[in-house]
Scaffold this motif. Sequence first.
Motif, PDB file in Angstrom:
ATOM      1  N   SER A 104     -35.455  22.218 -10.306  1.00  0.00           N
ATOM      2  CA  SER A 104     -36.789  22.003 -10.884  1.00  0.00           C
ATOM      3  C   SER A 104     -37.764  23.126 -10.572  1.00  0.00           C
ATOM      4  N   THR A 162     -33.202  22.703 -16.275  1.00  0.00           N
ATOM      5  CA  THR A 162     -32.995  21.983 -17.523  1.00  0.00           C
ATOM      6  C   THR A 162     -33.243  22.935 -18.705  1.00  0.00           C
ATOM      7  N   PRO A 163     -32.372  22.934 -19.735  1.00  0.00           N
ATOM      8  CA  PRO A 163     -31.397  21.921 -20.096  1.00  0.00           C
ATOM      9  C   PRO A 163     -29.991  22.128 -19.532  1.00  0.00           C
ATOM     10  N   LYS A 198     -27.078  21.756 -16.723  1.00  0.00           N
ATOM     11  CA  LYS A 198     -26.790  20.582 -15.906  1.00  0.00           C
ATOM     12  C   LYS A 198     -25.858  20.965 -14.769  1.00  0.00           C
TER      13      LYS A 198
END
Length: 303
Positions: free
Chosen positions: A22, A275-276, A278
Amino acid sequence: MVRRLLEGVGVAPLTPMNDEGSCVDYGAIKAYVDFLSNKGVDGMFVLGTTGEGTSLSLKERKKTLELFIEANEGRMTVVSHCGAAVFEDIIELLVHSRNSGADAAAVVSPFFFNHKQEELFWFYDKIAEAVDDFPLYIYNIPSLTKNPVSVEVIARLHEKHKNIVGLKDSSGDFVNSTSVIQTLPSTFNTVVGCDAAFASVLIAGAKGCVSGPGAVFPEFFVKVRDAVREGNIGKAFEDQKSLTRLTMALGNGANIPYMKHVLERRGLEMGGVKTPLKNLTDAEIELLDNNLVAVMHKIGIDF
């Protein structure tokens, strides 16, 4: 105007993040830069595809670049990737890169919309005019942008703008790379993002490579570079075989979460992906690790 340009072993460093991906882990950058320099890397292509640059905010991109430059302490060439979807953001990033002390910057061709070659010429023409005192690379990666930049457009741009100094060609097309090398002046800085062709393009006249897997395992890239420089072409191609096996086991540069995992195994803090993208499951990691370890054993290296 020209500072240092890319040559030899250029790598596309991954961007350290927290475990969730993040936010950028700024504190992990210095150890990673030291690792790359100590392995013999010549240059870094910061915040490119492998560095997830287009997934970060402008604020994150600026601070990340600043810390890569600070940690580098002048050891390696630093090229900042400034490609973005918004034209004004590109110019803002370019001005920041110049003012922060990057040696040069690169801009990927426009993505999402399909463009004619004349539109691509206009795009880079306006960029070069906006920062006419700063060395620029065209970044050609049509597998992701769907907008290849033709050799003719590259030649026209270089003729008009002397600050357009090079091309990062990640087309994977050896004929395209050699066409640029043969068409443009010998001073034009062509670097290639196709690992399997590294030895071949060096011999053909490319200045170097920019590799994602090279930012994980620089060792064989350094071996190939040194063998070519010494004129030992046979050894260069033998080392190239090992390099290719290793990069393919890493996903040929396309598996960013796995490359981060392998760097963790090499003792560096890399965290997750933005993101996006994973993070991988444990089962996916185990499968990939088994293949990588087998390749590493075959070519005689360890983590």
